[in-house]
Write an enzyme that holds these catalytic residues in place. Structure first.
Site, PDB file in Angstrom:
ATOM      1  N   HIS A 318       0.867  -1.172   0.090  1.00 22.68           N
ATOM      2  CA  HIS A 318      -0.180  -0.019   0.070  1.00 22.68           C
ATOM      3  C   HIS A 318       0.778   1.146   0.075  1.00 22.68           C
ATOM      4  O   HIS A 318       2.053   1.213   0.555  1.00 22.68           O
ATOM      5  CB  HIS A 318      -0.865  -0.078   1.349  1.00 22.68           C
ATOM      6  CG  HIS A 318      -1.952   1.032   0.985  1.00 22.68           C
ATOM      7  ND1 HIS A 318      -2.021   2.281   1.247  1.00 22.68           N
ATOM      8  CD2 HIS A 318      -3.371   0.662   0.440  1.00 22.68           C
ATOM      9  CE1 HIS A 318      -3.083   2.758   1.012  1.00 22.68           C
ATOM     10  NE2 HIS A 318      -4.283   2.041   0.629  1.00 22.68           N
ATOM     11  N   ASP A 375      -8.254  -5.582  -0.814  1.00 23.09           N
ATOM     12  CA  ASP A 375      -8.202  -6.394  -2.264  1.00 23.09           C
ATOM     13  C   ASP A 375      -8.038  -7.861  -2.092  1.00 23.09           C
ATOM     14  O   ASP A 375      -8.556  -8.737  -2.858  1.00 23.09           O
ATOM     15  CB  ASP A 375      -7.648  -5.807  -3.540  1.00 23.09           C
ATOM     16  CG  ASP A 375      -8.217  -4.346  -3.864  1.00 23.09           C
ATOM     17  OD1 ASP A 375      -9.376  -4.245  -3.714  1.00 23.09           O
ATOM     18  OD2 ASP A 375      -7.464  -3.587  -3.941  1.00 23.09           O
TER      19      ASP A 375
HETATM   20  N1  HAX Z   1       4.308  -7.204  -4.919  1.00 20.16           N
HETATM   21  C1  HAX Z   1       5.590  -7.150  -5.721  1.00 20.16           C
HETATM   22  N2  HAX Z   1       6.234  -5.546  -5.579  1.00 20.16           N
HETATM   23  C2  HAX Z   1       5.774  -4.836  -4.834  1.00 20.16           C
HETATM   24  C3  HAX Z   1       4.331  -4.728  -4.254  1.00 20.16           C
HETATM   25  C4  HAX Z   1       3.720  -6.030  -4.340  1.00 20.16           C
HETATM   26  N3  HAX Z   1       2.414  -6.373  -3.747  1.00 20.16           N
HETATM   27  N4  HAX Z   1       3.961  -3.740  -3.618  1.00 20.16           N
HETATM   28  C5  HAX Z   1       5.079  -2.827  -3.674  1.00 20.16           C
HETATM   29  N5  HAX Z   1       6.061  -3.468  -4.598  1.00 20.16           N
HETATM   30  C6  HAX Z   1       7.209  -2.842  -5.285  1.00 20.16           C
HETATM   31  C7  HAX Z   1       6.745  -1.670  -6.254  1.00 20.16           C
HETATM   32  O1  HAX Z   1       6.464  -2.098  -7.315  1.00 20.16           O
HETATM   33  C8  HAX Z   1       7.996  -0.846  -6.014  1.00 20.16           C
HETATM   34  O2  HAX Z   1       8.870  -1.465  -7.085  1.00 20.16           O
HETATM   35  P1  HAX Z   1       9.803  -0.777  -7.805  1.00 20.16           P
HETATM   36  O3  HAX Z   1      10.867   0.099  -7.113  1.00 20.16           O
HETATM   37  O4  HAX Z   1      10.667  -1.635  -8.642  1.00 20.16           O
HETATM   38  O5  HAX Z   1       9.137   0.211  -8.821  1.00 20.16           O
HETATM   39  C9  HAX Z   1       8.539  -1.217  -4.591  1.00 20.16           C
HETATM   40  O6  HAX Z   1       7.884  -2.580  -4.287  1.00 20.16           O
HETATM   41  C10 HAX Z   1       8.315   0.035  -3.817  1.00 20.16           C
HETATM   42  O7  HAX Z   1       6.935   0.147  -3.768  1.00 20.16           O
HETATM   43  P2  HAX Z   1       6.090   0.928  -2.414  1.00 20.16           P
HETATM   44  O8  HAX Z   1       6.644   2.265  -2.319  1.00 20.16           O
HETATM   45  O9  HAX Z   1       6.264  -0.120  -1.304  1.00 20.16           O
HETATM   46  O10 HAX Z   1       4.766   0.897  -3.053  1.00 20.16           O
HETATM   47  P3  HAX Z   1       3.940   1.883  -3.998  1.00 20.16           P
HETATM   48  O11 HAX Z   1       3.381   2.881  -2.859  1.00 20.16           O
HETATM   49  O12 HAX Z   1       4.852   2.267  -4.810  1.00 20.16           O
HETATM   50  O13 HAX Z   1       2.895   1.080  -4.583  1.00 20.16           O
HETATM   51  C11 HAX Z   1       0.982  -0.251  -4.621  1.00 20.16           C
HETATM   52  C12 HAX Z   1       1.638   0.598  -3.695  1.00 20.16           C
HETATM   53  C13 HAX Z   1      -0.442  -0.630  -3.781  1.00 20.16           C
HETATM   54  C14 HAX Z   1       0.780   0.269  -6.022  1.00 20.16           C
HETATM   55  C15 HAX Z   1       1.859  -1.574  -4.767  1.00 20.16           C
HETATM   56  O14 HAX Z   1       2.036  -1.982  -3.027  1.00 20.16           O
HETATM   57  C16 HAX Z   1       1.422  -2.808  -5.380  1.00 20.16           C
HETATM   58  O15 HAX Z   1       1.677  -2.603  -6.684  1.00 20.16           O
HETATM   59  N6  HAX Z   1       0.502  -3.530  -4.961  1.00 20.16           N
HETATM   60  C17 HAX Z   1       0.025  -4.720  -5.797  1.00 20.16           C
HETATM   61  C18 HAX Z   1      -1.419  -4.195  -6.147  1.00 20.16           C
HETATM   62  C19 HAX Z   1      -2.408  -3.874  -5.295  1.00 20.16           C
HETATM   63  O16 HAX Z   1      -2.863  -4.590  -4.335  1.00 20.16           O
HETATM   64  N7  HAX Z   1      -3.050  -3.031  -5.411  1.00 20.16           N
HETATM   65  C20 HAX Z   1      -4.325  -2.407  -4.464  1.00 20.16           C
HETATM   66  C21 HAX Z   1      -3.888  -1.193  -3.335  1.00 20.16           C
HETATM   67  C22 HAX Z   1      -4.950  -1.079  -2.663  1.00 20.16           C
HETATM   68  C23 HAX Z   1      -5.916   0.081  -3.350  1.00 20.16           C
HETATM   69  O17 HAX Z   1      -5.819   0.853  -4.036  1.00 20.16           O
HETATM   70  N8  HAX Z   1      -7.066  -0.691  -3.526  1.00 20.16           N
HETATM   71  O18 HAX Z   1      -8.073  -0.233  -4.464  1.00 20.16           O
END
Ligand code: HAX
Length: 442
Positions: A318, A375
């Site tokens: 998140h 989710d």
């Molecule tokens: N799986 C693998 N890698 C992940 C991850 C996951 N679940 N969550 C974060 N990371 C990665 C990011 O892709 C990022 O990689 P890069 O440096 O290579 O770009 C790194 O970890 C740092 O990211 P972060 O700072 O921890 O997370 P962000 O704030 O950038 O992104 C997200 C937040 C929710 C988009 C991210 O955790 C993610 O992609 N999760 C999976 C998709 C998901 O579940 N989305 C729903 C979120 C809740 C929501 O909005 N619901 O509607």
């Protein structure tokens, strides 16, 4: 007092606070911006205001100051149910007051009048190819409603007035919230039930009506109520809420604004993650289990395979939260207390992923938050009740999110927030400021 009258009083009482902050304290510094925030999605920059909900990284969401359990506890319940009606929650989100039963009944009655969807909306959806994603159908349905926007009508009347503009947003917002569930039900029936449509039951509240209209069981009424409330709002910076706020800040009416918000919700890193979770879980069973019981070892392997393929683990991580999402926990508790569901094989698998994924993500070392978000748990409940078409799950999210987005833009107009227009810079500028150790502020 009726909801709109209460809201009018509250907005008028609140306005001087916003005016005073801008006039007397407008130049007080509350944050600073770094280069990685500029490039990295504006993470954590405090530059939006909302009083509808607040997201603490450790504690999770509070709606109008109340945690999820406190919210469920405080609000009047639907008849014969442990869950509040969506209508009582709508009153609460808009006003910050826990409504009396009489006030809830008024909103329920008001929604009956508002919930009538014009036929051309259904025709517009029906004109789309059947293979269109249900989020496309929902966005088209919401946009089709725009023709009758009271806010747009007021703007075009030549009598536009900043002080009363919110009243027209309120009207559109209430119509939109009342109509979105029947539209969502229409889409479900059109796509997955051979266009077998079921009419609104005027005796039922919004959540119960949705269950009725998609031909669901008595028990699903509470699922719908819980689901719509849990997905309503997550402060202002998330993609769907922010987009709705941004688009409405140009005085685009609520239909344009929420259609834009829905298009953002349809992204796999945001609301579409609930569909992705089910997809991942079902494919895991097909590919890794092949008739054998899932084990933690198999789950661990599948998680690493996903990460090594450069994909994200859906439902985990998140941008703000740094612990398990309380919306996840609330749905998990629902599963645990529901006979049948707690022993469901898919729920058990989701629970096993919950025990495994945070460790794998921590070892992987990238995600700042290895814990599950809303989710990761929502799809399994829908699956259990027979909604197995997981490309539909984001539509359910969209119905709930309408509550938060519409409450927010009603207040945006009430408090006269400006058109949103942050400043951009160029890469050479960033490079120059990097070399100088920071931009020199006057
Ligand atoms: N799986 C693998 N890698 C992940 C991850 C996951 N679940 N969550 C974060 N990371 C990665 C990011 O892709 C990022 O990689 P890069 O440096 O290579 O770009 C790194 O970890 C740092 O990211 P972060 O700072 O921890 O997370 P962000 O704030 O950038 O992104 C997200 C937040 C929710 C988009 C991210 O955790 C993610 O992609 N999760 C999976 C998709 C998901 O579940 N989305 C729903 C979120 C809740 C929501 O909005 N619901 O509607």
């Amino acid at each position: 007092m009726a909801l709109k009258e209460t809201l009018k009083q509250k907005i008028e009482e609140f306005r001087p606070r916003t005016t005073k902050l801008v006039k007397e304290f407008g130049k007080v510094i509350i944050d600073q911006v770094t280069i990685d925030q500029c490039i990295g999605g504006a993470r954590d920059i405090r530059s939006l205001v909302t009083d509808i909900s607040y997201l603490d990284p450790q504690e999770g969401i509070r709606f109008r100051g109340k945690t999820i359990p406190e919210t469920f506890e405080a609000l009047p319940k639907a008849p014969g149910s442990d869950y509040p009606t969506v209508e009582s929650f709508w009153y609460f989100l808009l006003t910050g007051d826990v409504p009396t039963q009489a006030q809830v009944d008024e909103v329920v009655a008001e929604f009956k009048v508002r919930q009538v969807v014009p036929q051309y909306v259904f025709d517009a959806i029906r004109a789309l190819p059947k293979e269109s994603h249900p989020m496309v159908m929902l966005s088209v349905g919401i946009l089709a409603l725009q023709k009758d926007s009271k806010f747009a009508g007021f703007y075009n009347s030549g009598k536009f007035n900043k002080m009363t503009a919110w009243e027209y947003v309120y009207e559109d917002a209430s119509d939109l919230v009342a109509r979105i569930a029947p539209i969502a039900a229409f889409i479900y029936n059109l796509k997955y039930r051979g266009d077998k449509q079921i009419a609104v039951d005027p005796k039922l509240d919004m959540g119960a009506n949705f269950a009725h209209m998609i031909g669901q069981s008595e028990q699903y009424k509470d699922v719908a109520r819980m689901y719509f409330i849990l997905h309503s709002d997550h402060e202002s910076g998330n993609v769907s809420a922010h987009t709705t706020h941004l688009v409405h800040s140009a005085l685009s009416d609520p239909y344009y604004a929420y259609c834009a918000g829905l298009c953002g919700l349809a992204g796999p890193l945001h609301g579409l993650a609930n569909q992705e979770v089910l997809d991942w879980t079902i494919k895991f069973q097909e590919k890794y289990c092949k008739g054998v019981e899932p084990t933690k070892e198999l789950v661990t392997k599948a998680l690493w395979d996903t990460l090594n393929a450069g994909q994200v683990v859906p439902g985990y991580g998140h941008a703000v939260l740094r612990k398990t999402d309380p919306r996840y926990m609330s749905q998990r508790e629902f599963c645990l207390k529901t006979p049948g569901l707690k022993d469901d094989p898919l729920f058990k698998l989701v629970a096993m992923i919950f025990e495994t994924a945070p460790g794998v993500l921590t070892e992987h070392g990238k995600a700042k938050n290895p814990w599950p978000n809303v989710d990761a748990q929502s799809g399994v409940i829908q699956w259990y009740y027979g909604l197995r078409e997981w490309d539909y799950y984001t539509v359910l999210f969209g119905v709930g999110r309408a509550l938060g987005c519409m409450a927010n833009i009603t207040w945006d107009r009430g408090l006269g927030y400006a058109i949103e227009r942050p400043k951009s810079v160029t890469t050479p500028m960033l490079e120059k400021w990097a070399a100088e150790g920071g931009r020199k502020l006057a």
